[in-house]
Structures are given as structure tokens and as C-alpha cells.
Write an enzyme that holds these catalytic residues in place. Structure first.
Site, PDB file in Angstrom:
ATOM      1  N   LYS A 145       0.872  -1.120   0.062  1.00  0.00           N
ATOM      2  CA  LYS A 145       0.004  -0.045   0.009  1.00  0.00           C
ATOM      3  C   LYS A 145       1.065   1.306  -0.052  1.00  0.00           C
ATOM      4  CE  LYS A 145      -3.841   0.175   2.324  1.00  0.00           C
ATOM      5  NZ  LYS A 145      -5.205   0.447   1.264  1.00  0.00           N
ATOM      6  N   ALA A 163       4.615   2.299   1.662  1.00  0.00           N
ATOM      7  CA  ALA A 163       5.601   2.615   0.737  1.00  0.00           C
ATOM      8  C   ALA A 163       6.121   3.744   0.846  1.00  0.00           C
ATOM      9  CB  ALA A 163       5.298   2.409  -0.685  1.00  0.00           C
ATOM     10  N   LEU A 196       3.541 -12.510   5.134  1.00  0.00           N
ATOM     11  CA  LEU A 196       4.019 -10.924   4.611  1.00  0.00           C
ATOM     12  C   LEU A 196       5.345 -10.725   4.991  1.00  0.00           C
ATOM     13  CD1 LEU A 196       0.743  -9.384   5.826  1.00  0.00           C
ATOM     14  CD2 LEU A 196       1.134  -9.894   3.588  1.00  0.00           C
ATOM     15  N   GLU A 197       6.293 -10.133   3.949  1.00  0.00           N
ATOM     16  CA  GLU A 197       7.438  -9.618   4.372  1.00  0.00           C
ATOM     17  C   GLU A 197       7.675  -8.203   4.550  1.00  0.00           C
ATOM     18  OE1 GLU A 197       6.967 -11.660   1.216  1.00  0.00           O
ATOM     19  OE2 GLU A 197       7.131 -13.588   2.310  1.00  0.00           O
ATOM     20  N   GLN A 202      -2.103  -4.885  -1.158  1.00  0.00           N
ATOM     21  CA  GLN A 202      -3.530  -5.174  -1.896  1.00  0.00           C
ATOM     22  C   GLN A 202      -3.129  -6.328  -2.917  1.00  0.00           C
ATOM     23  OE1 GLN A 202      -4.505  -2.669  -5.351  1.00  0.00           O
ATOM     24  NE2 GLN A 202      -6.317  -2.361  -4.233  1.00  0.00           N
TER      25      GLN A 202
END
Length: 188
Positions: free
Chosen positions: A111, A115, A136-137, A156
Site C-alpha cells: 500500500k 511505501a 507477509l515480508e 493489496q
């Protein structure tokens, strides 16, 4: 190959349980509190991360080896927030459990809210007929500590339909991450 819309996402959830739990629209508030949005968007689904984190650390001076992973490489944290040290890395998982249809490949993008803070989200594609919680990384590329919020939007998912159904799916070949729950570490 075409990207799938909000109507298709809602239909796949209703007919096949593709995402659980599921938010049919964008959620921006939890009670009176504003949250980083999650839920269905025009052409995707914004996922949340759980409150389970594995933060990588160098206190034990181990080498990160994907063929022989040492759990001394990280510290485990269960919290509503995760502070990732500068130039470091953490793992979490989605709140949502996914069941990807056979004719679909799913791509994950970070997202913009994260970022723009130097937080990069990396997830490999969710292959046809893969199912599980997504690991998730998070990479903190900034020179400052960075905060990740559990139970709020972090990335997303975009769903793409193939031109034809694949011959061999992830389930068919017995993929090693099939059905994963919790934060899943590398498997050789």
C-alpha cells in the site's frame, strides 16, 4: 489475462469462500478510530496483517540460510504494533485466509501509505489452487525505526484470470506452503 473486479471478488467469496474473513467494501474506521484501509477495492482486495510478528535481528550472529533456517535469526512479538529497526526486516501473516481458484493467479503489492514511509511489502504470487494465510515480508528501507499496525491494511491483492485453466495447479503438485497457517518460515 484480465484483472478481476470488485463484483467478481464478492462473487468468489460468496460462492467459494475465497477470502475469510471478508470485508465487501473499503473499511476506514474501526469504531471511532481511523485505520489504514482494508477490504474490497475496485480491482483488488486490501489485506490486513495479524498481530504475530517475527523481527529479524543480528544479536545471535547467525546466517540467514533458506535451506537451513535458524530460528535464532528473529525475535517473536505478539502486539498491535511492530517496530521494525532501521534497514531491517520482519515477517507477519494476513488476517485473511485465501483459497485461490484454479484459473487465477494472485499478485500482492504494498500500500502507498507504507511505501511512502520506506516500508516495502514483498509476497510471492499466490498460485492457482493455493490456500492458506499469506506470509507477509516487510522491509524497512529507511534509516529510522518504522511501525506496522496489526489488523489494518498493509497490501493489496490483485486477481488475474488466465487465458485458459492451468494443467497443473499448486495443489496438484503438492506445494510445500499449501494450507499454511501462522507466520510460515522458509522450507527447503
Amino acid at each position: 489475462m484480465g484483472i478481476k473486479s470488485d463484483k467478481w471478488i464478492r462473487r468468489m467469496v460468496e460462492q467459494h469462500g475465497m477470502i475469510e474473513p471478508f470485508a465487501p467494501g473499503q473499511v476506514r474506521f474501526s469504531g471511532q478510530n481511523k485505520v489504514i484501509s482494508y477490504g474490497t477495492s475496485s480491482y483488488g482486495y486490501d489485506v490486513r496483517c495479524s498481530d504475530e510478528f517475527k523481527i529479524f535481528t543480528n544479536i545471535n550472529s547467525v546466517i540467514v540460510d533458506p535451506k537451513d533456517f535458524d530460528s535464532n535469526s528473529f525475535v517473536e512479538v505478539k502486539s498491535d504494533v511492530c517496530i521494525i529497526p532501521p534497514n531491517s526486516f520482519a515477517l507477519s501473516r494476513t488476517v485473511e485466509f485465501f483459497r485461490i481458484p484454479r484459473e487465477v493467479l494472485t499478485i500482492c503489492l504494498g500500500k502507498s501509505t507504507y511505501a511512502r514511509c520506506g516500508i516495502i511489502v514483498n509476497v510471492t504470487p499466490l498460485e492457482p489452487e493455493w490456500e492458506g494465510h499469506v506470509t507477509l515480508e516487510f522491509s524497512n528501507t529507511s534509516p529510522l525505526p518504522a511501525k506496522i499496525y496489526a489488523h489494518e491494511g498493509v497490501a493489496q491483492m490483485l486477481f488475474f484470470s488466465g487465458d485458459e485453466v492451468c494443467e497443473t495447479s499448486y495443489r496438484d503438485r503438492g506445494g510445500k506452503y499449501q494450507g499454511q497457517t501462522g507466520v510460515t518460515l522458509p522450507k527447503a
